[in-house]
Structures are given as C-alpha cells and as structure tokens.
Design a protein around this motif. Structure first.
Motif, PDB file in Angstrom:
ATOM      1  N   THR A  98      -4.382  26.846 -13.490  1.00 47.15           N
ATOM      2  CA  THR A  98      -5.776  26.614 -13.089  1.00 47.15           C
ATOM      3  C   THR A  98      -6.238  25.242 -13.567  1.00 47.15           C
ATOM      4  OG1 THR A  98      -6.166  28.982 -13.306  1.00 47.15           O
ATOM      5  CG2 THR A  98      -8.100  27.575 -13.158  1.00 47.15           C
ATOM      6  N   ALA A  99      -5.878  24.906 -14.804  1.00 48.91           N
ATOM      7  CA  ALA A  99      -6.261  23.601 -15.353  1.00 48.91           C
ATOM      8  C   ALA A  99      -5.647  22.482 -14.524  1.00 48.91           C
ATOM      9  CB  ALA A  99      -5.823  23.502 -16.809  1.00 48.91           C
ATOM     10  N   GLU A 100      -4.386  22.630 -14.163  1.00 48.13           N
ATOM     11  CA  GLU A 100      -3.715  21.589 -13.369  1.00 48.13           C
ATOM     12  C   GLU A 100      -4.346  21.465 -11.984  1.00 48.13           C
ATOM     13  OE1 GLU A 100      -1.420  18.418 -12.844  1.00 48.13           O
ATOM     14  OE2 GLU A 100      -1.563  19.554 -14.702  1.00 48.13           O
ATOM     15  N   ASN A 101      -4.697  22.604 -11.359  1.00 46.46           N
ATOM     16  CA  ASN A 101      -5.360  22.570 -10.043  1.00 46.46           C
ATOM     17  C   ASN A 101      -6.707  21.869 -10.122  1.00 46.46           C
ATOM     18  OD1 ASN A 101      -3.272  23.863  -8.735  1.00 46.46           O
ATOM     19  ND2 ASN A 101      -4.181  25.908  -8.976  1.00 46.46           N
ATOM     20  N   ARG A 102      -7.472  22.189 -11.153  1.00 45.80           N
ATOM     21  CA  ARG A 102      -8.778  21.539 -11.323  1.00 45.80           C
ATOM     22  C   ARG A 102      -8.611  20.034 -11.508  1.00 45.80           C
ATOM     23  NH1 ARG A 102     -12.307  25.397 -15.396  1.00 45.80           N
ATOM     24  NH2 ARG A 102     -12.422  27.195 -13.993  1.00 45.80           N
ATOM     25  N   PHE A 103      -7.615  19.641 -12.285  1.00 42.50           N
ATOM     26  CA  PHE A 103      -7.394  18.216 -12.521  1.00 42.50           C
ATOM     27  C   PHE A 103      -6.957  17.511 -11.246  1.00 42.50           C
ATOM     28  CE2 PHE A 103      -4.810  14.554 -13.874  1.00 42.50           C
ATOM     29  CZ  PHE A 103      -5.800  13.859 -14.551  1.00 42.50           C
ATOM     30  N   GLN A 104      -6.084  18.129 -10.453  1.00 45.09           N
ATOM     31  CA  GLN A 104      -5.627  17.521  -9.202  1.00 45.09           C
ATOM     32  C   GLN A 104      -6.778  17.372  -8.214  1.00 45.09           C
ATOM     33  OE1 GLN A 104      -2.810  15.997  -8.715  1.00 45.09           O
ATOM     34  NE2 GLN A 104      -2.119  16.614 -10.760  1.00 45.09           N
ATOM     35  N   ASP A 105      -7.670  18.375  -8.151  1.00 40.71           N
ATOM     36  CA  ASP A 105      -8.844  18.274  -7.277  1.00 40.71           C
ATOM     37  C   ASP A 105      -9.738  17.115  -7.705  1.00 40.71           C
ATOM     38  OD1 ASP A 105      -7.945  20.448  -5.860  1.00 40.71           O
ATOM     39  OD2 ASP A 105      -9.278  21.899  -6.870  1.00 40.71           O
ATOM     40  N   TRP A 106      -9.948  16.996  -9.001  1.00 39.48           N
ATOM     41  CA  TRP A 106     -10.768  15.904  -9.512  1.00 39.48           C
ATOM     42  C   TRP A 106     -10.126  14.559  -9.191  1.00 39.48           C
ATOM     43  CZ3 TRP A 106      -9.854  11.964 -12.963  1.00 39.48           C
ATOM     44  CH2 TRP A 106     -10.973  11.243 -13.396  1.00 39.48           C
ATOM     45  N   LEU A 107      -8.801  14.490  -9.341  1.00 46.86           N
ATOM     46  CA  LEU A 107      -8.069  13.251  -9.087  1.00 46.86           C
ATOM     47  C   LEU A 107      -8.178  12.834  -7.621  1.00 46.86           C
ATOM     48  CD1 LEU A 107      -6.502  11.492 -11.049  1.00 46.86           C
ATOM     49  CD2 LEU A 107      -4.411  12.601 -10.309  1.00 46.86           C
ATOM     50  N   LYS A 108      -8.075  13.805  -6.699  1.00 51.07           N
ATOM     51  CA  LYS A 108      -8.218  13.500  -5.265  1.00 51.07           C
ATOM     52  C   LYS A 108      -9.605  12.945  -4.964  1.00 51.07           C
ATOM     53  CE  LYS A 108      -4.979  16.895  -3.413  1.00 51.07           C
ATOM     54  NZ  LYS A 108      -4.864  18.142  -2.650  1.00 51.07           N
ATOM     55  N   GLY A 109     -10.626  13.602  -5.498  1.00 45.87           N
ATOM     56  CA  GLY A 109     -12.000  13.126  -5.286  1.00 45.87           C
ATOM     57  C   GLY A 109     -12.207  11.719  -5.822  1.00 45.87           C
ATOM     58  N   LYS A 110     -11.631  11.449  -6.979  1.00 45.69           N
ATOM     59  CA  LYS A 110     -11.768  10.128  -7.599  1.00 45.69           C
ATOM     60  C   LYS A 110     -11.080   9.058  -6.751  1.00 45.69           C
ATOM     61  CE  LYS A 110     -12.930   7.729 -11.265  1.00 45.69           C
ATOM     62  NZ  LYS A 110     -14.307   7.580 -11.705  1.00 45.69           N
ATOM     63  N   GLU A 111      -9.874   9.361  -6.247  1.00 41.18           N
ATOM     64  CA  GLU A 111      -9.156   8.397  -5.412  1.00 41.18           C
ATOM     65  C   GLU A 111      -9.911   8.124  -4.118  1.00 41.18           C
ATOM     66  OE1 GLU A 111      -5.248   9.992  -4.881  1.00 41.18           O
ATOM     67  OE2 GLU A 111      -4.660   9.597  -6.948  1.00 41.18           O
ATOM     68  N   GLU A 112     -10.501   9.150  -3.504  1.00 36.09           N
ATOM     69  CA  GLU A 112     -11.288   8.959  -2.283  1.00 36.09           C
ATOM     70  C   GLU A 112     -12.495   8.079  -2.553  1.00 36.09           C
ATOM     71  OE1 GLU A 112     -12.250  12.852  -0.869  1.00 36.09           O
ATOM     72  OE2 GLU A 112     -10.168  13.307  -0.334  1.00 36.09           O
ATOM     73  N   LYS A 113     -13.131   8.298  -3.690  1.00 41.39           N
ATOM     74  CA  LYS A 113     -14.297   7.497  -4.050  1.00 41.39           C
ATOM     75  C   LYS A 113     -13.910   6.025  -4.228  1.00 41.39           C
ATOM     76  CE  LYS A 113     -18.132   7.910  -7.297  1.00 41.39           C
ATOM     77  NZ  LYS A 113     -18.613   8.597  -8.493  1.00 41.39           N
ATOM     78  N   ILE A 114     -12.782   5.784  -4.882  1.00 39.84           N
ATOM     79  CA  ILE A 114     -12.320   4.407  -5.104  1.00 39.84           C
ATOM     80  C   ILE A 114     -11.962   3.746  -3.779  1.00 39.84           C
ATOM     81  CG2 ILE A 114     -10.472   3.021  -6.134  1.00 39.84           C
ATOM     82  CD1 ILE A 114     -10.444   5.058  -8.431  1.00 39.84           C
ATOM     83  N   GLU A 115     -11.256   4.469  -2.904  1.00 37.28           N
ATOM     84  CA  GLU A 115     -10.887   3.918  -1.594  1.00 37.28           C
ATOM     85  C   GLU A 115     -12.136   3.628  -0.760  1.00 37.28           C
ATOM     86  OE1 GLU A 115      -7.963   2.849  -0.435  1.00 37.28           O
ATOM     87  OE2 GLU A 115      -7.223   3.291  -2.445  1.00 37.28           O
ATOM     88  N   GLY A 116     -13.129   4.502  -0.839  1.00 39.45           N
ATOM     89  CA  GLY A 116     -14.382   4.274  -0.120  1.00 39.45           C
ATOM     90  C   GLY A 116     -15.063   3.001  -0.586  1.00 39.45           C
ATOM     91  N   LYS A 117     -15.047   2.777  -1.892  1.00 40.88           N
ATOM     92  CA  LYS A 117     -15.666   1.557  -2.421  1.00 40.88           C
ATOM     93  C   LYS A 117     -14.903   0.325  -1.958  1.00 40.88           C
ATOM     94  CE  LYS A 117     -17.277  -0.737  -6.553  1.00 40.88           C
ATOM     95  NZ  LYS A 117     -17.491  -0.678  -7.984  1.00 40.88           N
ATOM     96  N   LYS A 118     -13.572   0.390  -1.983  1.00 40.30           N
ATOM     97  CA  LYS A 118     -12.767  -0.745  -1.534  1.00 40.30           C
ATOM     98  C   LYS A 118     -13.022  -1.035  -0.053  1.00 40.30           C
ATOM     99  CE  LYS A 118      -8.915  -0.370  -4.782  1.00 40.30           C
ATOM    100  NZ  LYS A 118      -7.485  -0.067  -4.942  1.00 40.30           N
ATOM    101  N   ASP A 119     -13.091   0.036   0.765  1.00 44.20           N
ATOM    102  CA  ASP A 119     -13.348  -0.148   2.193  1.00 44.20           C
ATOM    103  C   ASP A 119     -14.721  -0.758   2.442  1.00 44.20           C
ATOM    104  OD1 ASP A 119     -10.884   0.920   2.779  1.00 44.20           O
ATOM    105  OD2 ASP A 119     -11.654   2.933   3.236  1.00 44.20           O
ATOM    106  N   SER A 120     -15.741  -0.253   1.746  1.00 47.78           N
ATOM    107  CA  SER A 120     -17.083  -0.786   1.945  1.00 47.78           C
ATOM    108  C   SER A 120     -17.161  -2.248   1.503  1.00 47.78           C
ATOM    109  CB  SER A 120     -18.117   0.054   1.200  1.00 47.78           C
ATOM    110  OG  SER A 120     -17.955  -0.065  -0.195  1.00 47.78           O
ATOM    111  N   LEU A 121     -16.456  -2.595   0.426  1.00 45.80           N
ATOM    112  CA  LEU A 121     -16.450  -3.989  -0.022  1.00 45.80           C
ATOM    113  C   LEU A 121     -15.779  -4.890   1.001  1.00 45.80           C
ATOM    114  CD1 LEU A 121     -15.636  -3.645  -3.822  1.00 45.80           C
ATOM    115  CD2 LEU A 121     -17.752  -4.452  -2.809  1.00 45.80           C
ATOM    116  N   SER A 122     -14.669  -4.431   1.575  1.00 45.56           N
ATOM    117  CA  SER A 122     -13.974  -5.265   2.563  1.00 45.56           C
ATOM    118  C   SER A 122     -14.797  -5.384   3.839  1.00 45.56           C
ATOM    119  CB  SER A 122     -12.589  -4.709   2.863  1.00 45.56           C
ATOM    120  OG  SER A 122     -12.687  -3.439   3.475  1.00 45.56           O
TER     121      SER A 122
END
Length: 181
Positions: A98-122
């Motif tokens: 359960t802990a690993e699943n929660r961490f992976q979900d958080w990691l996916k959300g974080k990566e999407e947020k970072i990619e969104g920021k990079k896309d908006s900047l470009s």
C-alpha cells in the motif's frame, strides 16, 4: 556525531550551483563532508535536481537533520514522503505494498505537474518569440514606408501650354468693356 543534510555552494558569483551533502554539523559550509547525495542547480527553470534517492532516505532514517533548503529539495523529490510512508508501515497502519502504491501515485502526479510546467514555459516562450517577430515585421514595414515617402519625388501638377478654353462666364463681352469707358 550530529549530521546534517545541507548544500555546499559552487559556481561563480551570481551563478550558484550546489552539491547536496551529508556533513558534520560543526564543519564549515564548503568544508569537509561525509557523503555527497546529489546536486541542485537553481539557474534553470524549473530548477535541476539530481539526487541519490536511496542514500538520502538511508541518511534520513539514520537521523541526519536537513537544513531548510535541503528539506525543501528532499520534499520535492519525495524522500520525506517515502520516509513518512515507511513510518506508517513500521507502526502497522498499512502494509508495504500500500505504501509503495501511494508513493507511485504521488510520483506520477508530480511528474505530470513538472511536465505541465515545462510545456507551459516552452509555449509561452514561443508565443513571446512570435509576438516579437510580428512587432519587428511591423516596425520594418513602417520604416520602409517612411523611407519610400522620403525618397519619392515630389509630384507637381503638369502645366499645360494650351490656352484655357473660354466659357461664357470667362468670356468678356465687348459691350461691357465699352460701357465701362
């Protein structure tokens, strides 16, 4: 020995670059350290962070205290969240899967947020570039029009050599001239 996870400054004046290190709390900022965990470059947008996740987590569980900036970096990368989840597993609140699943979900959300920021900047950078090119083209056209107007010969009305035609209004009667005498 009290250990701290902190930043060691490198780079020239105005262009800092940091190493994330574990050091004795009594050692000077740029002095002796125990182990290097990664690097942090605030000059890029978004900031570039390279971190050895496992080593950082290991040092946190051993009791190393991060400084404020180092804590923000560890939180950004998810090291503190992973430590929090492992604490929940240790207390029996949930299992490791359960802990690993929660961490992976958080990691996916974080990566999407970072990619969104990079896309908006470009995209914003491209829009600014297009607007600058359009403004430059308009300015160039205005200069060309002003230059053409300046260099164009002045057009004067052609003077005809023929005598103007007489119209009844322009014609003078002989009687009027005689009566005026």
């Amino acid at each position: 020995m009290a250990t701290k996870i902190r930043l060691q400054r490198f780079g020239k004046k105005g262009k800092p670059f940091y190493h994330v290190v574990v050091a004795d709390s009594r050692a000077p900022r740029d002095g002796k350290f125990i182990e290097r965990l990664g690097s942090y470059n605030p000059n890029t947008n978004p900031a570039t962070i390279e971190l050895n996740f496992d080593k950082a987590l290991d040092w946190l569980t051993k009791g190393a205290q991060p400084t404020d900036t180092a804590r923000a970096i560890l939180s950004y990368k998810g090291v503190l969240y992973k430590k929090h989840l492992l604490g929940g597993v240790k207390k029996g609140a949930f299992d490791e899967a359960t802990a690993e699943n929660r961490f992976q979900d958080w990691l996916k959300g974080k990566e999407e947020k970072i990619e969104g920021k990079k896309d908006s900047l470009s995209k914003s950078k491209e829009e600014l570039k297009k607007a600058a090119l359009a403004a430059e083209a308009k300015k160039k056209e205005d200069r060309a029009a002003a230059l053409a107007a300046k260099n164009a010969p002045v057009e004067e009305e052609p003077v005809s050599e023929e005598a103007p035609e007489e119209t009844p209004e322009n014609a003078t009667d002989g009687e009027e001239t005689t009566s005026a005498e």
